[in-house]
Scaffold this active site. Structure first.
Site, short mmCIF file in Angstrom:
data_model
loop_
_atom_site.label_atom_id
_atom_site.label_comp_id
_atom_site.label_asym_id
_atom_site.label_seq_id
_atom_site.Cartn_x
_atom_site.Cartn_y
_atom_site.Cartn_z
N CYS A 306 26.67 7.91 -18.23
CA CYS A 306 26.40 6.56 -18.75
C CYS A 306 25.09 5.98 -18.25
O CYS A 306 24.27 5.48 -19.02
CB CYS A 306 27.57 5.64 -18.43
SG CYS A 306 27.85 5.35 -16.66
N HIS A 354 30.59 1.88 -14.93
CA HIS A 354 30.21 2.30 -16.28
C HIS A 354 29.25 1.28 -16.88
O HIS A 354 29.28 0.10 -16.54
CB HIS A 354 31.44 2.46 -17.17
CG HIS A 354 31.14 3.17 -18.46
ND1 HIS A 354 30.92 4.53 -18.52
CD2 HIS A 354 31.00 2.70 -19.73
CE1 HIS A 354 30.66 4.87 -19.78
NE2 HIS A 354 30.70 3.79 -20.53
N HIS A 366 26.96 4.12 -25.81
CA HIS A 366 27.17 4.56 -24.43
C HIS A 366 27.62 6.01 -24.41
O HIS A 366 28.02 6.58 -25.42
CB HIS A 366 28.19 3.66 -23.71
CG HIS A 366 29.60 3.83 -24.19
ND1 HIS A 366 30.69 3.78 -23.35
CD2 HIS A 366 30.12 4.03 -25.42
CE1 HIS A 366 31.81 3.94 -24.03
NE2 HIS A 366 31.49 4.09 -25.29
#
Length: 391
Positions: A306, A354, A366
């Site tokens: 990420c 994240h 993402h």
């Protein structure tokens, strides 16, 4: 009377024996049934519990991935520093050797002239400082010779300092690489546990789990559409307010019979336009990466985690983001979710493990998790921690 009591005693004993035998047979039968029955299975977790456990393991793996990225960044930096220090040590050692050769020439000249053999010993000593304190021979040297000795002492000290620094740097590198190994093992352990949980599900349970996932995605999408409507309404209200303000200014100018002047510049318009231009580059790059696999610790070009994706995307706009989510969240200005703009970074979970790139309409691009590809998804798929505008 005696002959009459014996049969009664016999019947009582016989009845008692039959009762014992019957109870024994019943017990044997029950024991046989128990022995033949399948062992009781422990309570099996529900699909909802399995889903939560898998989600938790993936999140923990994400946290471990950020630890890995941090350790790797430190390790790489430490390795570069060590390499530079080793180069410096080599360069300074060469200078010390050059200075030593120059002192050797001076010592040889002193010896030929018969000035002092002690001076020769002084000039070639590995530790001239101690020898100076003992013999105080500096007064016997010319100014040029004294400078050569002082230069040698200085170079020798600098070289020793750099060697010590390189030794410390090597120890720090070893520590960073130890952290790197530990984080890697932690990621692999969490992912292994998640895979093991999923592997125990039947096909029917996997289908039901997929249905739970679809419901979760649908709810996240509904919230994203709600945010999109809200943001669109706010933008429309801003446009109307700006139009009304412009109309009022134009009416005031006409009433004053003046030539229409250029509308006053919005103090934030330049920065807004600049940010929009940067965000356009960021989003264009992120869109071009859709479909590439998530790989923990990866930062392109073929796969990403990420924070690796957000780092590379913002690099396209000339902004250098740190490697981890924990550092990326500190870069820029925090804004509310309602005020999120395309290009903003959306961070998730309490531990900020994240991150995704906001693209508008309540959605982001993402790199989700192992087994999934870079994709567009609702920002409400995970619990939001914060939104940050990097530039």
């Amino acid at each position: 009377m005696a002959s009459h009591r014996k049969p009664r005693t016999s019947r009582i004993r016989t009845s008692h024996a039959v009762g014992i035998t019957s109870a024994a047979l019943t017990s044997v039968a029950l024991l046989a049934q128990t022995a033949n029955a399948a062992p009781a299975e422990p309570d099996k977790p529900s699909l909802e519990e399995v889903q939560k456990k898998v989600d938790d393991l993936y999140r923990e793996a994400g946290t471990a991935t950020q630890k890995y990225n941090l350790a790797k960044e430190k390790s790489d930096q430490q390795r570069d520093k060590l390499n530079n220090l080793q180069d410096e040590v080599a360069q300074r050692t060469e200078k010390v050797n050059d200075a030593r050769r120059e002192l050797g020439q001076i010592a040889a000249a002193q010896y030929r002239n018969g000035t002092s053999s002690d001076t020769a010993v002084l000039l070639l000593s590995d530790n001239p400082d101690d020898y100076f304190a003992q013999r105080q021979l500096m007064g016997r040297l010319s100014g040029q010779q004294q400078k050569a000795v002082e230069d040698f002492k200085s170079l020798q000290t600098q070289a020793n300092d750099k060697r010590d620094e390189a030794t410390d740097s090597l120890a720090q590198l070893s520590e960073s690489e130890g952290d790197l190994k530990t984080s890697k093992q932690d990621v692999q352990k969490k992912l292994g546990e998640a895979r093991e949980l999923l592997s125990k599900l039947t096909e029917e349970e996997k289908q039901r789990l997929a249905e739970l996932e679809r419901k979760r995605e649908a709810e996240a999408k509904r919230k994203a559409e709600e945010l999109a409507r809200k943001q669109a309404a706010e933008e429309e209200a801003k446009r109307k307010a700006a139009a009304e303000e412009a109309a009022k200014e134009e009416a005031a100018q006409e009433e004053a019979a003046e030539e229409p002047a250029d509308p006053p510049a919005d103090s934030g318009s330049d920065s807004g336009d600049s940010y929009a231009a940067k965000a356009e580059k960021v989003i264009a790059f992120a869109q071009s990466q859709i479909g590439k696999p998530y790989v923990w610790g990866a930062a392109g070009p073929d796969s990403y985690d990420c924070s690796g994706l957000t780092q590379k995307a913002w690099a396209q706009a000339g902004i250098s983001l740190p490697r981890t989510t924990w550092d990326q969240v500190k870069v820029g200005t925090t804004v509310s979710v309602d005020n999120a703009k395309p290009g903003d970074l959306v961070f998730f979970y309490d531990d900020i493990s994240h991150v995704g790139i906001y693209v508008g309409n309540g959605e982001m691009i993402h790199a989700p998790k192992p087994g999934a590809n870079v994709r567009v998804e609702s920002i409400y798929y995970m619990p939001i921690h914060s939104v940050v505008r990097p530039a």
